[in-house]
Design a protein around this motif. Structure first.
Motif, PDB file in Angstrom:
ATOM      1  N   PRO A 225      58.401  42.009  84.558  1.00 18.73           N
ATOM      2  CA  PRO A 225      58.767  41.518  83.225  1.00 18.73           C
ATOM      3  C   PRO A 225      57.508  41.451  82.347  1.00 18.73           C
ATOM      4  CG  PRO A 225      59.808  40.196  84.923  1.00 18.73           C
ATOM      5  CD  PRO A 225      58.854  41.122  85.631  1.00 18.73           C
ATOM      6  N   GLY A 226      57.595  41.990  81.142  1.00 22.40           N
ATOM      7  CA  GLY A 226      56.426  42.033  80.257  1.00 22.40           C
ATOM      8  C   GLY A 226      55.550  43.256  80.461  1.00 22.40           C
ATOM      9  N   GLY A 227      55.855  44.070  81.489  1.00 26.38           N
ATOM     10  CA  GLY A 227      55.093  45.300  81.737  1.00 26.38           C
ATOM     11  C   GLY A 227      55.365  46.358  80.663  1.00 26.38           C
ATOM     12  N   ILE A 228      54.478  47.329  80.586  1.00 22.88           N
ATOM     13  CA  ILE A 228      54.511  48.313  79.491  1.00 22.88           C
ATOM     14  C   ILE A 228      54.757  49.730  80.011  1.00 22.88           C
ATOM     15  CG2 ILE A 228      53.078  49.456  77.717  1.00 22.88           C
ATOM     16  CD1 ILE A 228      53.818  46.693  76.796  1.00 22.88           C
ATOM     17  N   LEU A 229      55.656  50.450  79.308  1.00 22.24           N
ATOM     18  CA  LEU A 229      55.845  51.893  79.504  1.00 22.24           C
ATOM     19  C   LEU A 229      55.237  52.611  78.307  1.00 22.24           C
ATOM     20  CD1 LEU A 229      57.174  54.402  80.898  1.00 22.24           C
ATOM     21  CD2 LEU A 229      59.225  53.918  79.533  1.00 22.24           C
ATOM     22  N   PHE A 230      54.327  53.555  78.577  1.00 22.42           N
ATOM     23  CA  PHE A 230      53.613  54.320  77.536  1.00 22.42           C
ATOM     24  C   PHE A 230      54.095  55.759  77.633  1.00 22.42           C
ATOM     25  CE2 PHE A 230      48.965  55.886  76.538  1.00 22.42           C
ATOM     26  CZ  PHE A 230      49.380  56.389  75.305  1.00 22.42           C
ATOM     27  N   VAL A 231      54.768  56.247  76.562  1.00 21.02           N
ATOM     28  CA  VAL A 231      55.339  57.604  76.596  1.00 21.02           C
ATOM     29  C   VAL A 231      54.602  58.527  75.622  1.00 21.02           C
ATOM     30  CG1 VAL A 231      57.616  56.740  77.283  1.00 21.02           C
ATOM     31  CG2 VAL A 231      57.135  57.100  74.848  1.00 21.02           C
ATOM     32  N   GLY A 232      54.955  59.814  75.652  1.00 19.95           N
ATOM     33  CA  GLY A 232      54.275  60.816  74.839  1.00 19.95           C
ATOM     34  C   GLY A 232      54.685  60.777  73.374  1.00 19.95           C
ATOM     35  N   SER A 233      53.932  61.519  72.549  1.00 20.39           N
ATOM     36  CA  SER A 233      54.105  61.412  71.099  1.00 20.39           C
ATOM     37  C   SER A 233      55.345  62.137  70.580  1.00 20.39           C
ATOM     38  CB  SER A 233      52.857  61.938  70.387  1.00 20.39           C
ATOM     39  OG  SER A 233      52.580  63.242  70.831  1.00 20.39           O
ATOM     40  N   THR A 234      56.103  62.794  71.472  1.00 21.48           N
ATOM     41  CA  THR A 234      57.381  63.380  71.038  1.00 21.48           C
ATOM     42  C   THR A 234      58.542  62.715  71.783  1.00 21.48           C
ATOM     43  OG1 THR A 234      57.097  65.091  72.718  1.00 21.48           O
ATOM     44  CG2 THR A 234      56.419  65.658  70.485  1.00 21.48           C
ATOM     45  N   GLU A 235      58.274  61.546  72.375  1.00 23.33           N
ATOM     46  CA  GLU A 235      59.255  60.964  73.297  1.00 23.33           C
ATOM     47  C   GLU A 235      59.666  59.544  72.929  1.00 23.33           C
ATOM     48  OE1 GLU A 235      57.870  63.411  77.260  1.00 23.33           O
ATOM     49  OE2 GLU A 235      56.777  61.603  76.738  1.00 23.33           O
ATOM     50  N   GLN A 236      59.722  59.270  71.637  1.00 18.14           N
ATOM     51  CA  GLN A 236      60.112  57.940  71.177  1.00 18.14           C
ATOM     52  C   GLN A 236      61.485  57.550  71.742  1.00 18.14           C
ATOM     53  OE1 GLN A 236      59.320  57.702  67.059  1.00 18.14           O
ATOM     54  NE2 GLN A 236      59.722  55.542  66.901  1.00 18.14           N
ATOM     55  N   ILE A 237      61.614  56.316  72.201  1.00 18.36           N
ATOM     56  CA  ILE A 237      62.909  55.823  72.698  1.00 18.36           C
ATOM     57  C   ILE A 237      63.612  55.143  71.521  1.00 18.36           C
ATOM     58  CG2 ILE A 237      64.080  54.388  74.419  1.00 18.36           C
ATOM     59  CD1 ILE A 237      61.536  54.496  76.125  1.00 18.36           C
ATOM     60  N   PHE A 238      64.750  55.696  71.113  1.00 20.31           N
ATOM     61  CA  PHE A 238      65.389  55.212  69.881  1.00 20.31           C
ATOM     62  C   PHE A 238      66.256  53.979  70.091  1.00 20.31           C
ATOM     63  CE2 PHE A 238      64.329  59.628  68.828  1.00 20.31           C
ATOM     64  CZ  PHE A 238      63.556  59.386  67.689  1.00 20.31           C
ATOM     65  N   ASN A 239      66.686  53.737  71.325  1.00 11.87           N
ATOM     66  CA  ASN A 239      67.490  52.533  71.587  1.00 11.87           C
ATOM     67  C   ASN A 239      66.928  51.813  72.810  1.00 11.87           C
ATOM     68  OD1 ASN A 239      68.128  54.772  73.088  1.00 11.87           O
ATOM     69  ND2 ASN A 239      70.298  54.284  73.310  1.00 11.87           N
ATOM     70  N   PRO A 240      65.671  51.315  72.697  1.00  7.08           N
ATOM     71  CA  PRO A 240      64.993  50.764  73.877  1.00  7.08           C
ATOM     72  C   PRO A 240      65.739  49.609  74.545  1.00  7.08           C
ATOM     73  CG  PRO A 240      63.751  50.268  71.861  1.00  7.08           C
ATOM     74  CD  PRO A 240      64.800  51.263  71.495  1.00  7.08           C
ATOM     75  N   LEU A 241      66.431  48.780  73.742  1.00  6.80           N
ATOM     76  CA  LEU A 241      67.113  47.615  74.317  1.00  6.80           C
ATOM     77  C   LEU A 241      68.171  47.996  75.344  1.00  6.80           C
ATOM     78  CD1 LEU A 241      67.651  44.859  71.597  1.00  6.80           C
ATOM     79  CD2 LEU A 241      66.621  44.599  73.867  1.00  6.80           C
ATOM     80  N   SER A 242      68.777  49.170  75.162  1.00  7.59           N
ATOM     81  CA  SER A 242      69.822  49.587  76.109  1.00  7.59           C
ATOM     82  C   SER A 242      69.238  49.897  77.489  1.00  7.59           C
ATOM     83  CB  SER A 242      70.605  50.789  75.576  1.00  7.59           C
ATOM     84  OG  SER A 242      69.751  51.886  75.397  1.00  7.59           O
ATOM     85  N   TYR A 243      67.903  50.036  77.575  1.00  9.51           N
ATOM     86  CA  TYR A 243      67.238  50.252  78.870  1.00  9.51           C
ATOM     87  C   TYR A 243      66.433  49.026  79.298  1.00  9.51           C
ATOM     88  CZ  TYR A 243      68.282  54.955  77.271  1.00  9.51           C
ATOM     89  OH  TYR A 243      68.929  56.058  76.781  1.00  9.51           O
ATOM     90  N   GLY A 244      66.565  47.927  78.527  1.00  2.00           N
ATOM     91  CA  GLY A 244      65.836  46.703  78.877  1.00  2.00           C
ATOM     92  C   GLY A 244      64.418  46.651  78.332  1.00  2.00           C
ATOM     93  N   PHE A 245      64.148  47.420  77.247  1.00  2.00           N
ATOM     94  CA  PHE A 245      62.809  47.441  76.638  1.00  2.00           C
ATOM     95  C   PHE A 245      62.841  46.916  75.208  1.00  2.00           C
ATOM     96  CE2 PHE A 245      62.208  51.005  79.724  1.00  2.00           C
ATOM     97  CZ  PHE A 245      61.069  50.529  80.361  1.00  2.00           C
ATOM     98  N   GLU A 246      61.669  46.428  74.757  1.00  2.00           N
ATOM     99  CA  GLU A 246      61.435  46.159  73.337  1.00  2.00           C
ATOM    100  C   GLU A 246      60.238  46.997  72.908  1.00  2.00           C
ATOM    101  OE1 GLU A 246      62.793  41.486  73.020  1.00  2.00           O
ATOM    102  OE2 GLU A 246      60.693  41.950  73.442  1.00  2.00           O
ATOM    103  N   THR A 247      60.228  47.402  71.641  1.00  2.00           N
ATOM    104  CA  THR A 247      59.092  48.184  71.148  1.00  2.00           C
ATOM    105  C   THR A 247      57.886  47.271  70.957  1.00  2.00           C
ATOM    106  OG1 THR A 247      60.600  49.689  70.020  1.00  2.00           O
ATOM    107  CG2 THR A 247      58.289  49.752  69.327  1.00  2.00           C
ATOM    108  N   GLU A 248      56.795  47.605  71.654  1.00  2.00           N
ATOM    109  CA  GLU A 248      55.553  46.830  71.535  1.00  2.00           C
ATOM    110  C   GLU A 248      54.664  47.445  70.461  1.00  2.00           C
ATOM    111  OE1 GLU A 248      52.689  43.862  72.749  1.00  2.00           O
ATOM    112  OE2 GLU A 248      54.834  44.058  73.033  1.00  2.00           O
ATOM    113  N   ASP A 249      54.669  48.778  70.391  1.00  2.00           N
ATOM    114  CA  ASP A 249      53.912  49.546  69.396  1.00  2.00           C
ATOM    115  C   ASP A 249      54.519  50.941  69.446  1.00  2.00           C
ATOM    116  OD1 ASP A 249      51.726  50.786  67.830  1.00  2.00           O
ATOM    117  OD2 ASP A 249      50.675  48.923  68.244  1.00  2.00           O
TER     118      ASP A 249
END
Length: 257
Positions: A225-249
């Motif tokens: 909990p609170g851990g970070i997933l860092f993805v590539g510059s063409t891989e924005q997650i458009f509905n992060p909450l549906s996977y249990g994420f919030e946008t940190e940056d």
């Protein structure tokens, strides 16, 4: 079953890799150009040749796993990691569990190790780096790179961690010692858990929507909990909450607590 479908079946039996989870038109085009260049007339011929020719098999893996990488790729994102993301993670935990997934030839996990060394001695830095392609992992362990791989490396980092050998650059042994390489199939193998940071960049774009969605869920379960997933510059997650994420940056997603 057509020529390519049979090839998919054969490759899955031989390697455990499921080409059906990759976008078919892209993958088929990439592999057709390779087998035609090597003088084969069908996927069947190509597969039979790979059974006996290890170099050809490695060339197939290279082409299939799209080994395009460089240090500090999209440098501004690494600045965000260093200046905004890591300080918050270190506040919670001084010994971070870090995974570079689909690490290709090692530029990404070595970049991670060099950045982490600004927060702690290199001897205490530990990064797990995984990839499907054993050939790429073998090259990563050697740690010798062409100049083009270092285009975005800051000068002081290049001086500190690289030695020029002819037209190549060799990475420092301490940086190499901070990274553990393992073979891992993102689509088929289980994930470890309790990661503070997972970096998986510029590989998800090659997967189908279904495969991508499955991976977002698996990455979420692999993080604390609170851990970070860092993805590539063409891989924005458009509905992060549906996977249990919030946008940190931008391109950084925090597991909801």
């Amino acid at each position: 079953m057509n020529d390519y479908q049979q090839f998919i079946v054969n490759i899955k039996k031989k390697t455990g890799i499921d080409l059906a989870q990759y976008k078919e038109a892209q993958m088929k085009r990439r592999l057709t150009s390779l087998y035609e260049k090597r003088g084969f007339k069908s996927f069947q011929e190509f597969f039979q040749a790979m059974e006996t020719d290890q170099n050809l098999f490695h060339e197939f893996l290279d082409r299939m796993t799209i080994n395009v990488s460089e240090f500090y790729r999209n440098a501004k994102r690494w600045e965000v990691l260093e200046q905004r993301i890591l300080p918050k993670l270190f506040e919670r935990n001084r010994r971070l569990k870090v995974w570079s997934a689909a690490c290709s030839t090692g530029e990404e996990p070595y970049t991670l190790a060099m950045i982490l060394s600004k927060f702690m001695p290199l001897s205490q830095v530990s990064v797990l780096a995984t990839d499907l392609d054993e050939n790429a992992i073998s090259r990563a362990k050697i740690g010798i790179y062409p100049e083009r791989s270092l285009q975005e490396v800051p000068d002081e980092v290049k001086k500190k961690f690289f030695t020029k050998e002819g037209i190549y650059y060799k990475i420092d042994e301490q940086v190499k010692g901070a990274v553990t390489f393992k073979k891992h199939n993102l689509l088929a193998d289980p994930f470890e858990t309790n990661y503070d940071l997972i970096v998986c960049r510029n590989v998800l774009i090659y997967f189908t929507e279904e495969a991508k969605q499955s991976l977002y869920h698996k990455f979420n379960q692999a993080l604390r909990p609170g851990g970070i997933l860092f993805v590539g510059s063409t891989e924005q997650i458009f509905n992060p909450l549906s996977y249990g994420f919030e946008t940190e940056d931008t391109f950084f997603y925090r597991k909801v607590e």
